[in-house]
Design a protein around this motif. Structure first.
Motif, mmCIF file in Angstrom:
data_model
loop_
_atom_site.group_PDB
_atom_site.id
_atom_site.type_symbol
_atom_site.label_atom_id
_atom_site.label_comp_id
_atom_site.label_asym_id
_atom_site.label_seq_id
_atom_site.Cartn_x
_atom_site.Cartn_y
_atom_site.Cartn_z
ATOM 1 N N ARG A 1 -2.321 12.692 -2.742
ATOM 2 C CA ARG A 1 -2.177 13.545 -1.541
ATOM 3 C C ARG A 1 -1.312 12.839 -0.504
ATOM 4 O O ARG A 1 -0.375 13.427 0.041
ATOM 5 C CB ARG A 1 -3.565 13.857 -0.973
ATOM 6 C CG ARG A 1 -3.567 14.629 0.320
ATOM 7 C CD ARG A 1 -4.987 14.912 0.824
ATOM 8 N NE ARG A 1 -5.904 13.791 0.729
ATOM 9 C CZ ARG A 1 -5.969 12.773 1.587
ATOM 10 N NH1 ARG A 1 -5.144 12.719 2.616
ATOM 11 N NH2 ARG A 1 -6.855 11.807 1.438
ATOM 12 N N ILE A 2 -1.607 11.571 -0.253
ATOM 13 C CA ILE A 2 -0.801 10.805 0.694
ATOM 14 C C ILE A 2 0.619 10.632 0.153
ATOM 15 O O ILE A 2 1.598 10.726 0.891
ATOM 16 C CB ILE A 2 -1.431 9.431 0.980
ATOM 17 C CG1 ILE A 2 -2.827 9.579 1.578
ATOM 18 C CG2 ILE A 2 -0.527 8.581 1.873
ATOM 19 C CD1 ILE A 2 -2.876 10.141 2.977
ATOM 20 N N GLY A 3 0.735 10.391 -1.146
ATOM 21 C CA GLY A 3 2.060 10.244 -1.763
ATOM 22 C C GLY A 3 2.910 11.485 -1.593
ATOM 23 O O GLY A 3 4.117 11.389 -1.338
ATOM 24 N N ALA A 4 2.292 12.656 -1.704
ATOM 25 C CA ALA A 4 3.039 13.907 -1.516
ATOM 26 C C ALA A 4 3.524 14.019 -0.066
ATOM 27 O O ALA A 4 4.647 14.466 0.189
ATOM 28 C CB ALA A 4 2.168 15.104 -1.877
ATOM 29 N N ALA A 5 2.692 13.583 0.877
ATOM 30 C CA ALA A 5 3.108 13.616 2.284
ATOM 31 C C ALA A 5 4.251 12.637 2.533
ATOM 32 O O ALA A 5 5.184 12.939 3.284
ATOM 33 C CB ALA A 5 1.917 13.292 3.186
ATOM 34 N N ILE A 6 4.191 11.483 1.890
ATOM 35 C CA ILE A 6 5.276 10.510 2.018
ATOM 36 C C ILE A 6 6.572 11.104 1.466
ATOM 37 O O ILE A 6 7.628 11.007 2.091
ATOM 38 C CB ILE A 6 4.923 9.191 1.300
ATOM 39 C CG1 ILE A 6 3.802 8.470 2.044
ATOM 40 C CG2 ILE A 6 6.151 8.288 1.171
ATOM 41 C CD1 ILE A 6 3.201 7.290 1.279
ATOM 42 N N ALA A 7 6.482 11.732 0.298
ATOM 43 C CA ALA A 7 7.675 12.319 -0.327
ATOM 44 C C ALA A 7 8.267 13.437 0.527
ATOM 45 O O ALA A 7 9.487 13.604 0.577
ATOM 46 C CB ALA A 7 7.332 12.838 -1.720
ATOM 47 N N MET B 1 0.830 -1.185 0.000
ATOM 48 C CA MET B 1 0.000 0.000 0.000
ATOM 49 C C MET B 1 0.875 1.250 0.000
ATOM 50 O O MET B 1 0.550 2.213 -0.677
ATOM 51 C CB MET B 1 -0.915 -0.015 1.216
ATOM 52 C CG MET B 1 -2.000 -1.066 1.133
ATOM 53 S SD MET B 1 -3.249 -0.998 2.441
ATOM 54 C CE MET B 1 -2.302 -1.353 3.890
ATOM 55 N N HIS B 2 1.946 1.201 0.766
ATOM 56 C CA HIS B 2 2.823 2.366 0.856
ATOM 57 C C HIS B 2 3.328 2.778 -0.525
ATOM 58 O O HIS B 2 3.272 3.955 -0.887
ATOM 59 C CB HIS B 2 3.992 2.041 1.787
ATOM 60 C CG HIS B 2 4.998 3.137 1.904
ATOM 61 N ND1 HIS B 2 4.936 4.080 2.883
ATOM 62 C CD2 HIS B 2 6.075 3.443 1.147
ATOM 63 C CE1 HIS B 2 5.946 4.924 2.732
ATOM 64 N NE2 HIS B 2 6.648 4.546 1.689
ATOM 65 N N TYR B 3 3.818 1.813 -1.289
ATOM 66 C CA TYR B 3 4.385 2.139 -2.598
ATOM 67 C C TYR B 3 3.307 2.609 -3.575
ATOM 68 O O TYR B 3 3.566 3.481 -4.402
ATOM 69 C CB TYR B 3 5.164 0.955 -3.163
ATOM 70 C CG TYR B 3 6.419 0.682 -2.382
ATOM 71 C CD1 TYR B 3 7.437 1.623 -2.323
ATOM 72 C CD2 TYR B 3 6.576 -0.499 -1.681
ATOM 73 C CE1 TYR B 3 8.585 1.394 -1.586
ATOM 74 C CE2 TYR B 3 7.725 -0.737 -0.944
ATOM 75 C CZ TYR B 3 8.720 0.210 -0.907
ATOM 76 O OH TYR B 3 9.855 -0.023 -0.174
ATOM 77 N N ALA B 4 2.123 2.054 -3.484
ATOM 78 C CA ALA B 4 1.035 2.517 -4.343
ATOM 79 C C ALA B 4 0.740 3.987 -4.048
ATOM 80 O O ALA B 4 0.683 4.815 -4.959
ATOM 81 C CB ALA B 4 -0.211 1.664 -4.143
ATOM 82 N N MET B 5 0.573 4.316 -2.770
ATOM 83 C CA MET B 5 0.275 5.701 -2.409
ATOM 84 C C MET B 5 1.438 6.625 -2.714
ATOM 85 O O MET B 5 1.244 7.758 -3.158
ATOM 86 C CB MET B 5 -0.124 5.791 -0.936
ATOM 87 C CG MET B 5 -1.464 5.151 -0.664
ATOM 88 S SD MET B 5 -2.001 5.301 1.049
ATOM 89 C CE MET B 5 -0.832 4.246 1.895
ATOM 90 N N GLU B 6 2.651 6.143 -2.487
ATOM 91 C CA GLU B 6 3.830 6.956 -2.779
ATOM 92 C C GLU B 6 3.843 7.372 -4.252
ATOM 93 O O GLU B 6 4.335 8.445 -4.600
ATOM 94 C CB GLU B 6 5.091 6.176 -2.436
ATOM 95 C CG GLU B 6 6.366 6.974 -2.543
ATOM 96 C CD GLU B 6 7.583 6.194 -2.061
ATOM 97 O OE1 GLU B 6 8.609 6.839 -1.839
ATOM 98 O OE2 GLU B 6 7.504 4.963 -1.900
ATOM 99 N N ASN B 7 3.259 6.529 -5.102
ATOM 100 C CA ASN B 7 3.225 6.808 -6.531
ATOM 101 C C ASN B 7 1.859 7.276 -7.017
ATOM 102 O O ASN B 7 1.621 7.348 -8.227
ATOM 103 C CB ASN B 7 3.670 5.561 -7.299
ATOM 104 C CG ASN B 7 5.146 5.298 -7.078
ATOM 105 O OD1 ASN B 7 5.984 6.010 -7.617
ATOM 106 N ND2 ASN B 7 5.473 4.311 -6.266
#
Length: 90
Positions: free
Chosen positions: A65-71, A1-7
């Motif tokens: 949105r979550i991906g931007a927070a991860i980045a 899930m993390h990698y999906a959201m990160e992208n």
């Protein structure tokens, strides 16, 4: 899930063992995908959910949105820096 959201990729999740129900609930709560709420989804349910997350831009937007927070997160290195700063104060 993390990698999906990160992208910025929307997610369809299923599962009813270990920590899967909790992760699936978070996916739905965050608006990044669909929780099928079962460990044994029917093929039709998977197909319908995939079509929905790909057809509704809100899921992709949530994942982005979550991906931007991860980045933007400093990750483990940032945590180490914070812990070292706290230890210097002791």
């Amino acid at each position: 899930m993390h990698y999906a959201m990160e992208n910025g990729v929307p997610i369809v999740v299923a599962g009813d063992t270990e920590d899967k129900p909790e992760g699936a609930a978070r996916v739905a709560w965050a608006g990044v995908g669909i929780n099928l709420k079962t460990g044994r989804p029917k093929p039709e349910a998977i197909r319908d959910a995939v079509q929905k997350v790909l057809g509704d831009g809100r899921y992709r937007a949530g994942s982005q949105r979550i991906g931007a927070a991860i980045a933007a997160s400093p990750g483990v290195d940032g945590l180490i820096d914070e812990m070292e700063a706290m230890l210097r104060k002791v």
